[in-house]
Design a protein around this motif. Structure first.
Motif, PDB file in Angstrom:
ATOM      1  N   UNK A  92       0.834  -1.188   0.000  1.00 48.89           N
ATOM      2  CA  UNK A  92       0.000   0.000   0.000  1.00 48.89           C
ATOM      3  C   UNK A  92       0.870   1.240   0.000  1.00 48.89           C
ATOM      4  N   UNK A  93       0.507   2.219  -0.819  1.00 52.67           N
ATOM      5  CA  UNK A  93       1.184   3.507  -0.814  1.00 52.67           C
ATOM      6  C   UNK A  93       0.318   4.500  -0.064  1.00 52.67           C
ATOM      7  N   UNK A  94       0.777   4.912   1.098  1.00 50.54           N
ATOM      8  CA  UNK A  94       0.054   5.883   1.911  1.00 50.54           C
ATOM      9  C   UNK A  94       0.943   7.099   2.125  1.00 50.54           C
ATOM     10  N   UNK A  95       0.311   8.234   2.306  1.00 50.88           N
ATOM     11  CA  UNK A  95       1.040   9.465   2.585  1.00 50.88           C
ATOM     12  C   UNK A  95       0.632   9.966   3.953  1.00 50.88           C
ATOM     13  N   UNK A  96       1.619  10.388   4.733  1.00 51.67           N
ATOM     14  CA  UNK A  96       1.337  10.998   6.029  1.00 51.67           C
ATOM     15  C   UNK A  96       1.927  12.395   6.040  1.00 51.67           C
ATOM     16  N   UNK A  97       1.252  13.283   6.754  1.00 54.15           N
ATOM     17  CA  UNK A  97       1.720  14.657   6.840  1.00 54.15           C
ATOM     18  C   UNK A  97       1.579  15.190   8.253  1.00 54.15           C
ATOM     19  N   UNK A  98       2.499  16.046   8.632  1.00 56.87           N
ATOM     20  CA  UNK A  98       2.463  16.730   9.925  1.00 56.87           C
ATOM     21  C   UNK A  98       2.582  18.216   9.607  1.00 56.87           C
ATOM     22  N   UNK A  99       1.453  18.927   9.717  1.00 60.64           N
ATOM     23  CA  UNK A  99       1.381  20.293   9.219  1.00 60.64           C
ATOM     24  C   UNK A  99       1.263  21.272  10.380  1.00 60.64           C
ATOM     25  N   UNK A 100       2.267  22.096  10.533  1.00 57.71           N
ATOM     26  CA  UNK A 100       2.267  23.114  11.566  1.00 57.71           C
ATOM     27  C   UNK A 100       2.035  24.492  10.973  1.00 57.71           C
ATOM     28  N   UNK A 101       2.382  25.507  11.744  1.00 60.69           N
ATOM     29  CA  UNK A 101       2.180  26.858  11.273  1.00 60.69           C
ATOM     30  C   UNK A 101       3.198  27.283  10.242  1.00 60.69           C
ATOM     31  N   UNK A 102       4.422  26.777  10.343  1.00 65.26           N
ATOM     32  CA  UNK A 102       5.513  27.208   9.477  1.00 65.26           C
ATOM     33  C   UNK A 102       5.836  26.186   8.403  1.00 65.26           C
ATOM     34  N   UNK A 103       5.906  24.921   8.789  1.00 66.61           N
ATOM     35  CA  UNK A 103       6.332  23.863   7.868  1.00 66.61           C
ATOM     36  C   UNK A 103       5.311  22.741   7.769  1.00 66.61           C
ATOM     37  N   UNK A 104       5.280  22.129   6.590  1.00 62.59           N
ATOM     38  CA  UNK A 104       4.510  20.901   6.372  1.00 62.59           C
ATOM     39  C   UNK A 104       5.501  19.778   6.104  1.00 62.59           C
ATOM     40  N   UNK A 105       5.469  18.760   6.939  1.00 66.58           N
ATOM     41  CA  UNK A 105       6.351  17.608   6.780  1.00 66.58           C
ATOM     42  C   UNK A 105       5.538  16.481   6.158  1.00 66.58           C
ATOM     43  N   UNK A 106       6.057  15.882   5.096  1.00 68.17           N
ATOM     44  CA  UNK A 106       5.370  14.785   4.424  1.00 68.17           C
ATOM     45  C   UNK A 106       6.297  13.583   4.319  1.00 68.17           C
ATOM     46  N   UNK A 107       5.691  12.405   4.268  1.00 70.31           N
ATOM     47  CA  UNK A 107       6.446  11.170   4.068  1.00 70.31           C
ATOM     48  C   UNK A 107       5.522  10.114   3.491  1.00 70.31           C
ATOM     49  N   UNK A 108       6.111   9.103   2.880  1.00 68.93           N
ATOM     50  CA  UNK A 108       5.368   7.904   2.506  1.00 68.93           C
ATOM     51  C   UNK A 108       5.396   6.944   3.688  1.00 68.93           C
ATOM     52  N   UNK A 109       4.315   6.208   3.871  1.00 68.67           N
ATOM     53  CA  UNK A 109       4.212   5.226   4.963  1.00 68.67           C
ATOM     54  C   UNK A 109       4.035   3.856   4.339  1.00 68.67           C
TER      55      UNK A 109
END
Length: 323
Positions: free
Chosen positions: A1-18
């Motif tokens: 499975x190709x999933x995407x996760x994100x952690x989005x704050x006020x300044x930066x958006x962090x993304x990764x594949x899970x």
């Protein structure tokens, strides 16, 4: 499975594949450079050589209370509609969770060397743990053990509680902050912008001419021996102790406290010898409640992304999540 996760704050958006329970291809994108989260995700996928069509699931951890179809990010200009988001990216569903719910779940994935103990203690078995972290804002969440080695993250908006007053100095600072801001919440001081606000307010109270123009400058000066900057950073640590202690009493978090976020790990040694520990425990006849409560500073690089992956995996496996 190709999933995407994100952690989005006020300044930066962090993304990764899970994939297979692990993060891959982590990238950090400034939120200011993209009009919508969908645009940032498309840029991320293009950058890591993945097509939008390959996505099968997405979990985004977002700063702010999560409910309903529409979501407005607390500390940046983005807005999101679940329906429009899924239509745009060709998804059947989107898992949205509070960013500090994800941070809390990320504590279950910490590896050796990613924790620094600053207040010794012993985690009480079966009790909640508190996760609190100054960054662009102040995040607070509770991590609850639910049996069989599983944990449930309880979201909240503890960064917006009233800033507590414990000394006459703090009362004077609060009065000036109230004149400027009206309601004075914890995040007004316990955040990156809050540290600079604390410095400027202290200067105004003491008749000092401000010399620093960013929280990084205040921190750097404190760590290189500037006495006034040291006093400001000390007050920051003391106020964080008061808020953390209040949250432990409220949630019964005798399992321990994780200090996360992007600010405190930059000055761990200063923090460890600051007045945090004293103010954390300074609760009158309830001070003994804290005798065995450990406090750790989290130095892991992407705990929010790890937690978003855990939330997504738990949902797909039919377990408890932080939705």
């Amino acid at each position: 499975m190709t999933a995407l996760v994100g952690d989005i704050g006020g300044t930066n958006a962090r993304f990764a594949l899970w994939r297979d329970g692990q993060l891959e291809s982590v990238r950090v994108l400034p939120t200011v450079e993209y009009p919508r989260p969908e645009d940032a995700i498309r840029a991320y996928l293009q950058g890591v050589g993945q097509s939008v069509e390959a996505l099968q699931a997405v979990c985004l951890a977002c700063a702010g209370p999560v409910s309903g179809d529409d979501f407005a990010f607390t500390n940046n200009h983005w807005r999101l509609s679940r329906t429009s988001f899924c239509q745009d990216l060709g998804l059947s569903d989107l898992l949205l969770i509070n960013d500090f719910s994800a941070m809390a779940l990320g504590m279950t994935r910490l590896r050796e060397g990613e924790l620094i103990e600053v207040c010794p203690g012993q985690s009480a078995a079966g009790r909640a743990r508190l996760v609190i972290g100054p960054g662009t804002g102040l995040g607070v969440a509770t991590l609850l053990p639910v049996g069989d080695g599983m944990w449930q993250a309880m979201p909240g908006e503890g960064g917006h509680v009233c800033l507590p007053i414990g000394t006459t100095r703090e009362a004077a600072l609060w009065a000036r902050l109230h004149e400027k801001l009206g309601h004075v919440n914890a995040e007004a001081i316990l955040s990156g912008g809050g540290l600079l606000e604390l410095y400027r307010t202290s200067c105004a109270l003491d008749g000092e001419a401000p010399r620093f123009t960013s929280p990084a400058e205040v921190t750097a000066a404190a760590l290189t021996g500037d006495a006034y900057a040291e006093a400001v950073l000390e007050q920051f640590c003391v106020w964080l102790g008061r808020i953390a202690g209040d949250n432990v009493l409220t949630t019964g978090a005798q399992g321990g406290v994780y200090i996360a976020g992007g600010i405190v790990p930059r000055f761990v040694e200063f923090f460890a010898r600051s007045g945090f520990s004293k103010s954390f425990r300074d609760k009158g006849n309830m001070s003994r409640y804290f005798d065995r409560v450990p406090v750790w500073v989290v130095t892991a690089e992407y705990p929010g992304l790890e937690g978003a992956g855990v939330a997504l995996q738990q949902l797909l496996e039919g377990s408890l999540g932080g939705r």
